[in-house]
Design a protein around this motif. Sequence first.
Motif, PDB file in Angstrom:
ATOM      1  N   TYR A  90       0.775  -1.171  -0.145  1.00 52.51           N
ATOM      2  CA  TYR A  90       0.037   0.045   0.072  1.00 52.51           C
ATOM      3  C   TYR A  90       0.906   1.339   0.084  1.00 52.51           C
ATOM      4  N   ALA A  91       2.178   1.178   0.466  1.00 50.08           N
ATOM      5  CA  ALA A  91       3.121   2.301   0.654  1.00 50.08           C
ATOM      6  C   ALA A  91       3.618   2.741  -0.981  1.00 50.08           C
ATOM      7  N   PHE A  92       3.948   1.314  -1.636  1.00 50.13           N
ATOM      8  CA  PHE A  92       4.202   1.374  -3.081  1.00 50.13           C
ATOM      9  C   PHE A  92       3.093   1.967  -3.773  1.00 50.13           C
ATOM     10  N   LEU A  93       1.702   1.632  -3.627  1.00 51.72           N
ATOM     11  CA  LEU A  93       0.530   2.236  -4.279  1.00 51.72           C
ATOM     12  C   LEU A  93       0.463   3.550  -4.203  1.00 51.72           C
ATOM     13  N   GLY A  94       0.655   4.217  -2.886  1.00 50.05           N
ATOM     14  CA  GLY A  94       0.758   5.680  -2.844  1.00 50.05           C
ATOM     15  C   GLY A  94       1.955   6.366  -3.749  1.00 50.05           C
ATOM     16  N   LEU A  95       3.066   5.765  -3.475  1.00 51.42           N
ATOM     17  CA  LEU A  95       4.442   6.138  -4.573  1.00 51.42           C
ATOM     18  C   LEU A  95       3.800   6.124  -5.917  1.00 51.42           C
ATOM     19  N   ILE A  96       3.191   5.336  -6.446  1.00 55.05           N
ATOM     20  CA  ILE A  96       2.625   5.131  -7.791  1.00 55.05           C
ATOM     21  C   ILE A  96       1.449   6.288  -8.055  1.00 55.05           C
ATOM     22  N   LEU A  97       0.586   6.473  -7.213  1.00 56.08           N
ATOM     23  CA  LEU A  97      -0.594   7.339  -7.374  1.00 56.08           C
ATOM     24  C   LEU A  97       0.116   8.788  -7.521  1.00 56.08           C
ATOM     25  N   GLY A  98       1.196   9.190  -6.536  1.00 57.63           N
ATOM     26  CA  GLY A  98       1.893  10.044  -6.376  1.00 57.63           C
ATOM     27  C   GLY A  98       2.375  10.826  -7.774  1.00 57.63           C
ATOM     28  N   THR A  99       2.874   9.769  -8.625  1.00 59.87           N
ATOM     29  CA  THR A  99       3.497   9.961  -9.837  1.00 59.87           C
ATOM     30  C   THR A  99       2.498  10.480 -10.935  1.00 59.87           C
TER      31      THR A  99
END
Length: 290
Positions: A90-99
């Motif tokens: 879920y932290a990686f999901l956030g990283l991706i959404l931020g890009t």
Amino acid sequence: MDQSVVFLKNFFKGLIAGIGGIAPGLSGSVLLVILGLYEQTVNAIGTLFKNFKTNIKFLLPLLAGLGVGILLFSKVVDYLLESFEFQTRYAFLGLILGTIPLFYREVRKNGFRKRYYGLMAVSAAVGFFLFGFNRHLFPAVTEPNLLQSVLLGVAVAGSSIVPGVDSAAIMSAFGLYELYVSSLADFNLQILIPAAGGLIVGALVISFVMNLLIKKAYTGTFSVIFGMFLAIIPTVVMEESCTITSLPMGLAAIGFALVGAVISLYFGDIKGNNQRIARMAAKLKNRKHR
């Protein structure tokens, strides 16, 4: 600008891209797009022997940073996915959404028209079918032969060079992801050496093709890539361990995703964000003195 400063700056950007290259769902090439180095990188690799000295001078710190980022972060990702898979994904999901907003801005910078939304939609649908419904086209490879090791390198090259095509999703579909992470974490040269050969050949060929596409049809090419990028996002949490079964789990997932998104948005424009933070700090300081 001093050459040592340029070297360190590009090394650091390569390090960030290397982290994207190993994290599930995140793409090192997307990070290069956001960092403003993608077109120059693809051109340098695709035309490597035309202007060898200049291209190598540019690529050396970038590739060094990329390699260090992958080698160092592979151990971290391996540990986090083993011990804290729910939180990590879920932290990686956030990283991706931020890009997403940063990548979208790059897609639109050269004459964007409404018809390109159609290309995005079609490529997103195709990408979700390939990487969502068919995430495991082949069984996981645990003891690779020479051809499979070379294929691993080609897959890394393709997913690293084409923005939005996540290496984790590509290699999971071919049963190579676990092999990729473990061979890096264990520094298994029996796998890594032939993989390096596949990586070099794949990088030269794919970069040449991408450089040609960008020069001939920039917006169309990046619209397709952006659609594929969007399609991969849900696959990051399409694992049994990521199923949300209670309100606390849902809140935790949102929390980790928000942290990831904030980090991603910050690193997407470090200079601009530092200036904004400095201005906000100055305003708060002035208010306290009134």
